[in-house]
Design a protein around this motif. Structure first.
Motif, PDB file in Angstrom:
ATOM      1  N   LYS A 215       0.850  -1.193   0.000  1.00 34.63           N
ATOM      2  CA  LYS A 215       0.000   0.000   0.000  1.00 34.63           C
ATOM      3  C   LYS A 215       0.879   1.233   0.000  1.00 34.63           C
ATOM      4  O   LYS A 215       1.788   1.376   0.825  1.00 34.63           O
ATOM      5  CB  LYS A 215      -0.918   0.015   1.219  1.00 34.63           C
ATOM      6  CG  LYS A 215      -1.967   1.110   1.152  1.00 34.63           C
ATOM      7  CD  LYS A 215      -3.043   0.928   2.201  1.00 34.63           C
ATOM      8  CE  LYS A 215      -4.151   1.952   2.039  1.00 34.63           C
ATOM      9  NZ  LYS A 215      -5.239   1.755   3.029  1.00 34.63           N
ATOM     10  N   ILE A 216       0.625   2.139  -0.959  1.00 38.12           N
ATOM     11  CA  ILE A 216       1.442   3.342  -1.099  1.00 38.12           C
ATOM     12  C   ILE A 216       0.890   4.420  -0.156  1.00 38.12           C
ATOM     13  O   ILE A 216      -0.266   4.830  -0.281  1.00 38.12           O
ATOM     14  CB  ILE A 216       1.403   3.855  -2.544  1.00 38.12           C
ATOM     15  CG1 ILE A 216       1.902   2.755  -3.504  1.00 38.12           C
ATOM     16  CG2 ILE A 216       2.263   5.107  -2.692  1.00 38.12           C
ATOM     17  CD1 ILE A 216       1.797   3.142  -4.964  1.00 38.12           C
ATOM     18  N   PRO A 217       1.711   4.900   0.790  1.00 36.50           N
ATOM     19  CA  PRO A 217       1.228   5.917   1.736  1.00 36.50           C
ATOM     20  C   PRO A 217       1.190   7.306   1.092  1.00 36.50           C
ATOM     21  O   PRO A 217       1.620   7.507  -0.040  1.00 36.50           O
ATOM     22  CB  PRO A 217       2.267   5.844   2.853  1.00 36.50           C
ATOM     23  CG  PRO A 217       3.521   5.410   2.161  1.00 36.50           C
ATOM     24  CD  PRO A 217       3.093   4.486   1.064  1.00 36.50           C
ATOM     25  N   GLU A 218       0.676   8.264   1.856  1.00 35.90           N
ATOM     26  CA  GLU A 218       0.547   9.642   1.359  1.00 35.90           C
ATOM     27  C   GLU A 218       1.899  10.215   0.942  1.00 35.90           C
ATOM     28  O   GLU A 218       1.992  10.954  -0.038  1.00 35.90           O
ATOM     29  CB  GLU A 218      -0.062  10.525   2.468  1.00 35.90           C
ATOM     30  CG  GLU A 218      -1.472  10.144   2.880  1.00 35.90           C
ATOM     31  CD  GLU A 218      -2.509  10.587   1.860  1.00 35.90           C
ATOM     32  OE1 GLU A 218      -2.154  11.381   0.951  1.00 35.90           O
ATOM     33  OE2 GLU A 218      -3.673  10.149   1.967  1.00 35.90           O
ATOM     34  N   ASP A 219       2.965   9.858   1.703  1.00 40.98           N
ATOM     35  CA  ASP A 219       4.287  10.421   1.407  1.00 40.98           C
ATOM     36  C   ASP A 219       5.170   9.441   0.627  1.00 40.98           C
ATOM     37  O   ASP A 219       6.393   9.560   0.614  1.00 40.98           O
ATOM     38  CB  ASP A 219       4.999  10.808   2.708  1.00 40.98           C
ATOM     39  CG  ASP A 219       5.159   9.609   3.647  1.00 40.98           C
ATOM     40  OD1 ASP A 219       4.509   8.553   3.406  1.00 40.98           O
ATOM     41  OD2 ASP A 219       5.932   9.717   4.620  1.00 40.98           O
ATOM     42  N   GLY A 220       4.547   8.474  -0.010  1.00 44.18           N
ATOM     43  CA  GLY A 220       5.303   7.465  -0.735  1.00 44.18           C
ATOM     44  C   GLY A 220       6.075   8.049  -1.911  1.00 44.18           C
ATOM     45  O   GLY A 220       5.609   8.986  -2.579  1.00 44.18           O
ATOM     46  N   LEU A 221       7.248   7.493  -2.175  1.00 47.44           N
ATOM     47  CA  LEU A 221       8.080   7.986  -3.274  1.00 47.44           C
ATOM     48  C   LEU A 221       7.401   7.817  -4.623  1.00 47.44           C
ATOM     49  O   LEU A 221       7.668   8.579  -5.564  1.00 47.44           O
ATOM     50  CB  LEU A 221       9.428   7.234  -3.289  1.00 47.44           C
ATOM     51  CG  LEU A 221      10.363   7.452  -2.095  1.00 47.44           C
ATOM     52  CD1 LEU A 221      11.611   6.590  -2.250  1.00 47.44           C
ATOM     53  CD2 LEU A 221      10.756   8.925  -1.999  1.00 47.44           C
ATOM     54  N   ALA A 222       6.534   6.832  -4.732  1.00 47.54           N
ATOM     55  CA  ALA A 222       5.926   6.536  -6.027  1.00 47.54           C
ATOM     56  C   ALA A 222       4.698   7.390  -6.322  1.00 47.54           C
ATOM     57  O   ALA A 222       4.191   7.365  -7.462  1.00 47.54           O
ATOM     58  CB  ALA A 222       5.551   5.051  -6.099  1.00 47.54           C
ATOM     59  N   VAL A 223       4.216   8.132  -5.356  1.00 39.71           N
ATOM     60  CA  VAL A 223       3.012   8.943  -5.576  1.00 39.71           C
ATOM     61  C   VAL A 223       3.277   9.976  -6.669  1.00 39.71           C
ATOM     62  O   VAL A 223       4.257  10.722  -6.631  1.00 39.71           O
ATOM     63  CB  VAL A 223       2.578   9.650  -4.265  1.00 39.71           C
ATOM     64  CG1 VAL A 223       1.423  10.609  -4.538  1.00 39.71           C
ATOM     65  CG2 VAL A 223       2.171   8.618  -3.228  1.00 39.71           C
TER      66      VAL A 223
END
Length: 563
Positions: A223-231
């Motif tokens: 699960k990609i978080p709000e501060d994820g690098l991939a966002v």
């Protein structure tokens, strides 16, 4: 023991199978990692039994199993034999011919100097050059001579005696020359040079024993978080965010919906992605704050591990990096290994794929099915052999070998049914690499043909040689052993200098190349141990096919030269 002697006389097949069993036990014995192998073990097993019991062995039985072996080995090396003649492979082809030719000339010179008969001469060649199949071709050549049967059987027995004596240093000599003497003669640091080759091939080491990051682990859900690098990045950008590593986003769960993305799909916060690749690199791509989650529905992906056989020009001749960059169908497929000529070769971004290679891949079923027709075909597990092709090819090989003669100076040398069958196997193996549907014989069947065919044949040769073995060793043992040392070392040493200073081959790969030219895989294993690197296998894969074909043929030639 009289009852056992009667049994062996009535049922000689009992003695043959017992000799093979003893041979496999002897072959398993090793001293500091070095053993005689099951073939020489079977020969010694046959000699042991034959020394105590008279066992009538049919020449037709020997020919039957030996021809199966020859076809099997030809079938195995056919694709690489022709492929290595192309492009830059010509230098390795020349080395693969040079070493056996020097071996033949040396064996003939030594045999002539020692005044050996054709049988001892052939055994000197087969044992010193560690090519037991030459026993068979030499035996056939002797049987075709216009001599009394007693004389022919004596000479055939001498082949087994000389082979058993010379094979000991033949094995040790290749190992010593490739792993110790070779680097000293060529004055290079084996470990340092091997590391340079690894770097040129794009092989990255993370720790001892790990040579490539191209090894898959499987699918994981993150699960990609709000501060994820991939966002905010596209799927294509995320997949390429870790240099030199292959990652694939196969599915995405977004707001409860699951879909398969394309390269331009933008990743959003709180997306759950199904990624194929190594776990440690997934974290680098998605960010350390990404967390793995259990999502069985998202990960409900059909994953397959297939072996792909290379036949097309789309792949053959290209590096792995060129395939990744230029073949769209390679997306979603991870490479686990490469097999060439029955041996695993090291994997790096600059490793060149050749026709006849087998790629061991893992990926989603859809991705692998897309890639398969582009590269060649999937090797589906099968227990059926194309016996129509096998039987017809051996028939034609025997026919050609029986009628064809080759003029060499004042001699006219018969090709022989053994060499004809070997060449038939080479042609069928090559044809299979071009037309995958033709002449399919499972690898397990080929392995069985090669192992039991040669082991049973040399066991029968040993049974015949048993009664004369002790006396022959007393008369010629030390002469054959010393002569064998010369025949083993001269081709290896000349091959080293010729390969390095004339052909300009890389010295680390050259060590594997000369081991291949004498078909001694133990020599490669010794180089790998000394260098702490797998790269010598590449050199072996270039020359082994030539070694098998030429050294086997020399059995016929040496008998003709010595009669």
């Amino acid at each position: 023991m009289e009852w056992l002697a009667k049994l062996f006389t009535k049922y000689p097949e009992m003695a043959v199978y017992l000799a093979v069993g003893i041979g496999y036990l002897i072959g398993r014995l090793k001293f500091r990692g070095v053993g005689l192998g099951v073939v020489t073990g079977s020969l010694l097993g046959g000699i042991l039994i034959g020394n105590f019991f008279h066992v009538p062995v049919s020449d037709q039985a020997k020919s039957l199993v030996f021809l199966l072996f020859l076809f099997g080995i030809g079938y195995s090396v056919g694709p690489s034999f022709f492929q290595n003649l192309k492009g830059d492979g010509w230098r390795w082809a020349v080395l693969g011919v040079f070493v056996p030719v020097i071996g033949l000339l040396t064996a003939y010179t030594v045999a002539h100097y020692l005044k050996l008969d054709p049988g001892y001469s052939a055994g000197l060649l087969s044992g010193s050059l560690t090519e037991s199949p030459a026993i068979g071709t030499a035996s056939e050549a002797i049987r075709s001579l216009s001599l009394p049967d007693e004389q022919k059987q004596l000479w055939i027995g001498h082949i087994a005696v000389a082979d058993a004596i010379c094979y000991i240093f033949g094995t040790l000599g290749v190992i010593w020359c490739c792993s110790s003497l070779g680097p000293k003669l060529l004055r290079f640091d084996l470990r340092a040079e091997s590391k340079k080759v690894e770097a040129s091939l794009g092989i990255q080491r993370s720790k001892l024993g790990v040579y490539s990051a191209w090894q898959p682990i499987g699918f994981r859900a993150y699960k990609i978080p709000e501060d994820g690098l991939a966002v905010g990045t596209t799927v294509a950008q995320a997949e390429k965010s870790v240099p030199g590593v292959r990652l694939f986003v196969e599915r995405i769960r977004r707001k409860g919906d699951i879909f398969s993305p394309v390269g331009t799909t933008v990743l959003e916060a709180n997306d759950t992605v199904a990624v194929l690749g190594r776990t440690e690199f997934m974290i680098k791509a998605l960010g350390p704050s990404a967390r793995e989650v259990a999502d069985p529905e998202l990960l409900e992906i059909s994953v397959v591990s297939f072996d792909l056989y290379i036949t097309t020009k789309t792949i053959a001749g290209k590096t792995l990096q060129e395939i990744v960059d230029g073949v769209e169908e390679a997306r979603g497929v991870l490479l686990r290994g490469i097999t060439r000529g029955g041996h695993d070769i090291p994997i790096g971004t600059n490793t060149v794929i050749k026709r006849g290679d087998t790629l061991h891949v893992t990926g989603s079923e859809t991705a692998v099915e897309k890639l398969a027709p582009v590269v060649g075909r999937v090797i589906h597990p099968t227990d059926e052999s194309d016996l129509a092709v096998l039987g017809t090819a051996i028939f034609i090989g025997i026919l050609v070998g029986a009628v064809l003669t080759i003029p060499v100076g004042h001699l006219r040398i018969a090709l022989g049914t053994s060499v004809g069958t070997l060449l038939a196997g080479v042609i069928v193996g090559w044809a299979r690499s071009v037309r995958p549907w033709f002449g399919i014989i499972p690898d397990a069947a080929i392995l069985f043909m090669r192992s039991i065919g040669l082991a049973a044949f040399v066991a029968m040769i040993g049974l015949k040689a048993g009664p004369i073995f002790v006396q022959a060793v007393r008369e010629y043992g030390y002469i054959l052993f010393l002569g064998g040392i010369v025949v083993t070392l001269i081709p290896l040493i000349m091959g080293l200098f010729f390969g390095r200073y004339v052909l300009r081959l890389n010295p680390a790969l050259l060590l594997g190349g000369i081991a291949g030219a004498q078909t001694m895989i133990a020599g490669v294993a010794a180089v790998q141990e000394k260098s702490d690197s797998p790269v010598a296998t590449l050199g072996y894969s270039y020359t082994a096919a030539f070694g098998h074909i030429f050294l086997t043929t020399w059995g016929t030639i040496i008998v003709s030269l010595m009669t």
